[in-house]
Design a protein around this motif. Structure first.
Motif, PDB file in Angstrom:
ATOM      1  N   ILE A 192      -5.601  13.600   4.012  1.00  0.00           N
ATOM      2  CA  ILE A 192      -5.669  14.544   2.898  1.00  0.00           C
ATOM      3  C   ILE A 192      -5.380  15.926   3.451  1.00  0.00           C
ATOM      4  N   LEU A 193      -4.416  16.631   2.841  1.00  0.00           N
ATOM      5  CA  LEU A 193      -4.036  17.964   3.316  1.00  0.00           C
ATOM      6  C   LEU A 193      -4.068  18.943   2.147  1.00  0.00           C
ATOM      7  N   PRO A 194      -5.016  19.898   2.129  1.00  0.00           N
ATOM      8  CA  PRO A 194      -5.029  20.919   1.073  1.00  0.00           C
ATOM      9  C   PRO A 194      -4.120  22.093   1.441  1.00  0.00           C
ATOM     10  N   LEU A 195      -3.422  22.621   0.436  1.00  0.00           N
ATOM     11  CA  LEU A 195      -2.553  23.782   0.617  1.00  0.00           C
ATOM     12  C   LEU A 195      -2.906  24.835  -0.425  1.00  0.00           C
ATOM     13  N   SER A 196      -2.958  26.089  -0.023  1.00  0.00           N
ATOM     14  CA  SER A 196      -3.189  27.180  -0.967  1.00  0.00           C
ATOM     15  C   SER A 196      -1.899  27.514  -1.702  1.00  0.00           C
ATOM     16  N   LEU A 197      -2.027  27.882  -2.962  1.00  0.00           N
ATOM     17  CA  LEU A 197      -0.867  28.219  -3.782  1.00  0.00           C
ATOM     18  C   LEU A 197      -0.937  29.671  -4.239  1.00  0.00           C
ATOM     19  N   PRO A 198       0.194  30.354  -4.297  1.00  0.00           N
ATOM     20  CA  PRO A 198       0.207  31.718  -4.821  1.00  0.00           C
ATOM     21  C   PRO A 198       0.219  31.721  -6.350  1.00  0.00           C
ATOM     22  N   GLN A 199      -0.040  32.883  -6.912  1.00  0.00           N
ATOM     23  CA  GLN A 199       0.002  33.037  -8.362  1.00  0.00           C
ATOM     24  C   GLN A 199       1.385  32.671  -8.895  1.00  0.00           C
ATOM     25  N   GLY A 200       1.407  31.941  -9.998  1.00  0.00           N
ATOM     26  CA  GLY A 200       2.664  31.639 -10.675  1.00  0.00           C
ATOM     27  C   GLY A 200       3.494  30.545 -10.045  1.00  0.00           C
ATOM     28  N   ALA A 201       2.968  29.841  -9.057  1.00  0.00           N
ATOM     29  CA  ALA A 201       3.738  28.770  -8.425  1.00  0.00           C
ATOM     30  C   ALA A 201       3.965  27.635  -9.423  1.00  0.00           C
ATOM     31  N   ASP A 202       5.208  27.204  -9.562  1.00  0.00           N
ATOM     32  CA  ASP A 202       5.577  26.109 -10.463  1.00  0.00           C
ATOM     33  C   ASP A 202       5.868  24.885  -9.604  1.00  0.00           C
ATOM     34  N   LEU A 203       4.886  23.992  -9.483  1.00  0.00           N
ATOM     35  CA  LEU A 203       5.039  22.842  -8.599  1.00  0.00           C
ATOM     36  C   LEU A 203       6.108  21.880  -9.094  1.00  0.00           C
ATOM     37  N   ALA A 204       6.292  21.827 -10.418  1.00  0.00           N
ATOM     38  CA  ALA A 204       7.302  20.920 -10.967  1.00  0.00           C
ATOM     39  C   ALA A 204       8.710  21.363 -10.592  1.00  0.00           C
ATOM     40  N   MET A 205       8.882  22.660 -10.331  1.00  0.00           N
ATOM     41  CA  MET A 205      10.194  23.199  -9.974  1.00  0.00           C
ATOM     42  C   MET A 205      10.220  23.630  -8.508  1.00  0.00           C
TER      43      MET A 205
END
Length: 459
Positions: free
Chosen positions: A434-447
């Motif tokens: 299991i690997l957690p990653l931080s995401l920035p504001q507005g990140a669109d994972l689908a794109m």
């Protein structure tokens, strides 16, 4: 960008050493109660590795070692769990010789002076010149009801080195979210020579000058050019309350380094998470013809003031011409630093500095592994990756590491990360991760586009 050539041996500038044994010199310390948190620690005037702390009481001496290496202070403190203890001491070189490879035998005793347990530990500073002092610290787990401690010099080697004119300045501290203390400072090379930073740590002493905590640096450059200065970070696991900081620094002169071998294809970029916490992303590239470990110092600033530093050290080496993305979110003490200045994380800027001496070449070969991703799960401002790694090769593999980079469809780096999921994975074995990653504001994972690799090292 700093430029260096690789130095294969930190101690190549030293002459041959002659091992000797110091006759035991024992200092006993009675147990000292833990200090309760009081006021925020304040930095004191800059001190160097040759600073001598004069104890308030002269410890009892049971023997005199031939070289005059004397334990000046010894404190025993209770740990966080019943039966755990920490022993902190100071050793002074009162001889006329330059010493290295000094080891200390530390023991804890009960109320009847019965030995509970002991361990042999290295002195913190790698080199100790005449008149210089070095801390040492030993941690004991499940040792029993200790009431005192002994420390004796066990062994040393004589050597020859050239002490560099390097000092520590601008010490400050800030509480961390985990209840500890982040200590920031600056190392200044005021000489005209290149230097190697072998060791750097901060000793905390109470108002009676007794050692009560010690923090080795967690982020620091290993070399400095003539006239150069660089920040560093040291961490204490708990805020000890009223305390003074004394830096201990081991720096020696070295040959003139050459050019660096890493480049920065993507400079560090400060993004913000949904909680307005900084997430610094970028990438580095190995431009050498050899595989190398990568080592960098990441620096956060408010205007020109340094407020946080962190190390960037991937757990596997980079192959010739290989690039690696990073995303750093852990900056101890940064929240308190921003609050003091009434500033927001959006005002931060970042820079990254190569540490060429630590970016040493290696003969270790990376081995690709089989990877199957079973789940992408966004949770709040994090992305959780789950999967299975398999070793279908013919040899056991060491340091099995997952490496991930996530980019927008325009190629912008959104986040990255790595995790060593196994020290060894035998041939034919599989392992879930299991690997957690931080995401920035507005990140669109689908794109977004994902670059996911798993590699290990040959034994």
């Amino acid at each position: 960008m700093r430029s260096y050539q690789q130095i294969d041996d930190f101690y190549g500038i030293l002459t041959a050493v002659k091992p000797t044994i110091i006759l035991p010199f024992i200092v006993s310390a009675a147990i000292m109660g833990a200090c309760s948190p009081i006021a925020q620690p304040q930095p004191i005037a800059t001190l160097t590795a040759t600073t001598i702390i004069k104890p308030s009481e002269t410890p009892a001496i049971s023997a005199t070692p031939p070289l005059g290496a004397v334990v000046q202070e010894l404190t025993i403190l209770p740990g966080g769990t019943l039966g755990d203890w920490t022993v902190i001491g100071l050793l002074e070189n009162q001889s006329g010789q330059q010493l290295t490879a000094i080891s200390i035998e530390v023991s804890v005793l009960d109320a009847t002076d019965k030995l509970l347990t002991l361990q042999n530990i290295p002195l913190f500073l790698s080199h100790l010149g005449p008149g210089e002092m070095s801390p040492f610290i030993a941690h004991f787990q499940d040792a029993g009801m200790a009431t005192s401690a002994n420390a004796e010099v066990f062994a040393h080697q004589t050597t020859s080195f050239s002490r560099a004119k390097v000092k520590v300045e601008d010490l400050s501290s800030a509480p961390t979210g985990a209840g500890g203390l982040a200590i920031l400072g600056t190392i200044v090379n005021s000489s005209s020579k290149h230097v190697i930073i072998h060791n750097l740590g901060i000793l905390g002493v109470d108002p009676d000058d007794h050692p009560i905590d010690f923090a080795p640096s967690t982020a620091v450059l290993s070399t400095l050019d003539p006239g150069e200065k660089a920040p560093f970070l040291a961490l204490m696991g708990a805020d000890p309350g009223e305390i003074e900081f004394i830096p201990y620094l081991d720096a020696t002169t070295t040959l003139n380094p050459g050019e660096t071998i890493f480049s920065i294809p993507e400079p560090p970029n400060v993004l913000l998470t949904e909680q307005d916490a900084p997430l610094v992303v970028g990438s580095v590239r190995n431009d050498d013809t050899k595989s190398r470990w990568a080592a960098f110092l990441l620096i956060l600033k408010l205007e020109e003031e340094i407020v946080a530093v962190a190390q960037v050290r991937p757990p596997i080496p980079l192959q010739p011409g290989e690039s690696l993305a990073y995303a750093i979110r852990d900056f101890p003490g940064l929240r308190a630093q921003l609050a003091r200045r009434e500033s927001q994380a959006s005002a931060l800027s970042a820079e990254i500095v190569s540490d060429p001496l630590a970016s040493r070449p290696t003969e270790r070969i990376t081995v690709p592994m089989d990877l199957q991703i079973t789940q992408f799960e966004p949770i709040g401002s994090s992305l959780i990756l789950k999967g299975v790694v398999s070793n279908s090769g013919e040899i056991d593999v060491k340091s099995v590491t997952i490496l991930v980079a996530v980019r927008s469809t325009r190629g912008e780096l959104l986040t990255a990360g790595w995790s060593t999921i196994a020290e060894t994975l035998a041939t034919g074995d599989t392992l879930e991760f299991i690997l957690p990653l931080s995401l920035p504001q507005g990140a669109d994972l689908a794109m977004s586009e994902y670059d996911i690799q798993v590699s290990g090292l040959t034994p």
